[in-house]
Design an enzyme around this catalytic site. Structure first.
Site, PDB file in Angstrom:
ATOM      1  N   LYS A 190       0.825  -1.204   0.000  1.00 56.51           N
ATOM      2  CA  LYS A 190       0.000   0.000   0.000  1.00 56.51           C
ATOM      3  C   LYS A 190       0.865   1.263   0.000  1.00 56.51           C
ATOM      4  O   LYS A 190       0.569   2.238  -0.705  1.00 56.51           O
ATOM      5  CB  LYS A 190      -0.930   0.011   1.212  1.00 56.51           C
ATOM      6  CG  LYS A 190      -2.015  -1.048   1.192  1.00 56.51           C
ATOM      7  CD  LYS A 190      -2.922  -0.908   2.411  1.00 56.51           C
ATOM      8  CE  LYS A 190      -4.015  -1.965   2.409  1.00 56.51           C
ATOM      9  NZ  LYS A 190      -4.919  -1.819   3.568  1.00 56.51           N
ATOM     10  N   GLU A 233     -18.783   3.498   0.600  1.00 62.43           N
ATOM     11  CA  GLU A 233     -17.886   2.959  -0.414  1.00 62.43           C
ATOM     12  C   GLU A 233     -18.565   3.027  -1.780  1.00 62.43           C
ATOM     13  O   GLU A 233     -19.726   2.679  -1.939  1.00 62.43           O
ATOM     14  CB  GLU A 233     -17.492   1.528  -0.073  1.00 62.43           C
ATOM     15  CG  GLU A 233     -16.561   1.457   1.128  1.00 62.43           C
ATOM     16  CD  GLU A 233     -16.038   0.054   1.377  1.00 62.43           C
ATOM     17  OE1 GLU A 233     -16.001  -0.741   0.421  1.00 62.43           O
ATOM     18  OE2 GLU A 233     -15.674  -0.236   2.525  1.00 62.43           O
ATOM     19  N   CYS A 241     -18.949  -2.606   7.558  1.00 61.02           N
ATOM     20  CA  CYS A 241     -19.428  -1.778   8.681  1.00 61.02           C
ATOM     21  C   CYS A 241     -20.718  -2.305   9.311  1.00 61.02           C
ATOM     22  O   CYS A 241     -20.747  -2.603  10.504  1.00 61.02           O
ATOM     23  CB  CYS A 241     -19.651  -0.331   8.205  1.00 61.02           C
ATOM     24  SG  CYS A 241     -18.139   0.538   7.801  1.00 61.02           S
ATOM     25  N   LYS A 289     -20.702  -3.984  -2.716  1.00 59.02           N
ATOM     26  CA  LYS A 289     -21.375  -2.816  -3.247  1.00 59.02           C
ATOM     27  C   LYS A 289     -20.785  -2.483  -4.607  1.00 59.02           C
ATOM     28  O   LYS A 289     -19.563  -2.583  -4.786  1.00 59.02           O
ATOM     29  CB  LYS A 289     -21.193  -1.632  -2.285  1.00 59.02           C
ATOM     30  CG  LYS A 289     -22.114  -0.465  -2.533  1.00 59.02           C
ATOM     31  CD  LYS A 289     -21.965   0.566  -1.416  1.00 59.02           C
ATOM     32  CE  LYS A 289     -22.958   1.692  -1.602  1.00 59.02           C
ATOM     33  NZ  LYS A 289     -22.816   2.712  -0.547  1.00 59.02           N
TER      34      LYS A 289
END
Length: 441
Positions: free
Chosen positions: A35, A164, A271, A327
């Protein structure tokens, strides 16, 4: 301002890039070298609308860089945003291991750094239960710094309300900004971070800020479960649940938001399930009965099981699944209901092919990759490169995405059975086709 952001997952990555885009000087911090390297190369470590272009720009201008060196980041900033994960423990309680570790590291760095020419402020953006900051994290910080929070060190809680798929847009146009301040000076620092953004700012006590995120996510989860249960009941009674919901949503006097109140597939993500579990766990420990909240996740699981039962009802074995992330527009697989669906079907011996244009096994990092390797270790064998590959394989197709390429390719009439998890745009026309099955309408 000079800002360090700890954790370069979805929340941290977006927060760092957007703050840099607002003119702040930002240092991202993560334990994952992949990352760090991606950010320093001007590339986004997550799939998200607008994030790639934004990171490329702010890295090019020098407003954003990443490091694994905690001391360097803390010494190079006035305020530290903690955006590390708070996953669920096996019993549903909140895991604060990463929060504790980062708090300790920041405290040590501040103690070693001595005077920086001003008070450093630590802002917790991670989701945590009320009492976590004051009863757990502040004592850790004070122990290692050797000072008093609210006097020698600033402390605040600043929950995020980023969705998101639209998180960059949400950052710059937030529904609200919540600042849980240990003292007014700490709140002033956080307020200055977001100066110029629209939306109402709420400066509240720290435990209130912690609880607000749970109130939001618990209600969002409740709305999704409510709509899907109503949709299933309406289907059994031969009633079009979307006609019912259209009338229901027309009533604005009771302040019911349209958000999530559409029957569809099960909810998931990093979440809602986690926060519901930890909230229910906390309520049980306090001997507070929460029967509605306690049954939201079982209701969600039952709704997911209805999709499995629709596949079983066809009597066919070759199955295609369109969509895998929780999503559209993201590659986040953590607690995705489509991953759970794939796992159940694979476990029952179905010959499964999956296509999601946003999901590439080689790009999955960190907790996202760890989750899918645990839940669906055979994903590499199941992923298909194209929509056509799935259609050629499948006798039954489950549609869990609104990807235009998928919608355009879905056949009418002869072909695989279509199990609609999302209510397709042409669902009304497809109802007359023998090969169409809707989940909750």
């Amino acid at each position: 301002m000079r800002v360090s952001v700890f954790g370069l997952g979805y929340v941290g990555c977006v927060s760092a890039a957007c703050l840099a885009g607002m003119g702040h000087e930002v240092i991202g911090v993560d334990v994952n070298q992949v990352k760090i390297d991606l950010v320093n190369d001007g590339k986004a470590p997550v799939v998200e609308e607008r994030i790639g272009e934004l990171i490329a720009e702010v890295v090019r201008t020098g407003a954003l860089r990443a490091t694994g060196d905690v001391r360097e980041a803390v010494m190079g900033s006035e305020v530290s945003l903690v955006c590390v994960g708070t996953p669920s423990e096996p019993n549903g309680s909140l895991c604060t291991t990463y929060l504790e570790r980062v708090t300790e590291q920041i405290g040590i760095a501040l103690a070693e750094g001595g005077e920086q020419g001003g008070r450093h402020t630590v802002v917790f953006r991670s989701t945590m239960l009320p009492g976590t900051c004051l009863n757990l994290l502040v004592p850790i910080l004070e122990k290692y710094v050797g000072g008093t929070a609210g006097v020698d060190i600033g402390v605040a809680v600043n929950p995020e309300f980023l969705r998101e798929g639209t998180s960059v847009r949400d950052f710059f146009d937030p529904p609200k900004t919540v600042i849980g301040e240990l003292d007014p000076a700490s709140g002033d620092v956080v307020t200055a971070l977001y100066d110029g953004l629209p939306g109402e700012v709420f400066r509240v006590p720290v435990p209130t800020a912690e609880a607000i995120k749970y109130a939001d996510n618990a209600f969002h989860g409740l709305k999704i479960g409510f709509a899907n249960e109503l949709g299933a009941v309406c289907q059994a009674l031969g009633v079009d649940s979307h006609q019912v919901m259209d009338v229901f949503l027309a009533d604005r006097k009771l302040n019911i938001s349209p958000a999530y109140l559409r029957p569809g597939f099960a909810f998931g993500g990093s979440c809602l399930p986690k926060d519901l579990r930890s909230l229910v766990h906390a309520a049980r420990r306090a001997d507070v009965s929460v029967p509605i909240l306690a049954h939201v996740l079982p209701s969600n699981s039952d709704h997911l099981q209805r999709a499995v039962e629709l596949v079983e009802r066809t009597g066919k074995r070759r199955v295609g699944l369109f969509g895998l992330s929780f999503k559209p527009g993201t590659d986040d697989l953590r607690e995705s209901p489509l991953v759970e669906l794939a796992e159940r079907l694979y476990g029952k011996g179905y010959d499964l092919k999956i296509h999601d244009a946003n999901v590439s096994l080689s790009r999955l990092l960190g907790a996202n990759r760890e989750y899918i390797e645990t839940r669906l270790p055979h994903l590499a064998q199941l992923l298909a490169d194209s929509v056509d590959e799935v259609l050629e394989h499948a006798e039954v197709c489950l549609v869990g995405t609104r990807d235009p390429a998928v919608l355009a390719a879905l056949p009418h009439g002869d072909g695989p059975v279509i199990i609609d998890l999302i209510r397709l745009p042409d669902a009304e026309a497809r109802r007359a086709e023998p090969g169409y099955m809707g989940l909750a309408w």
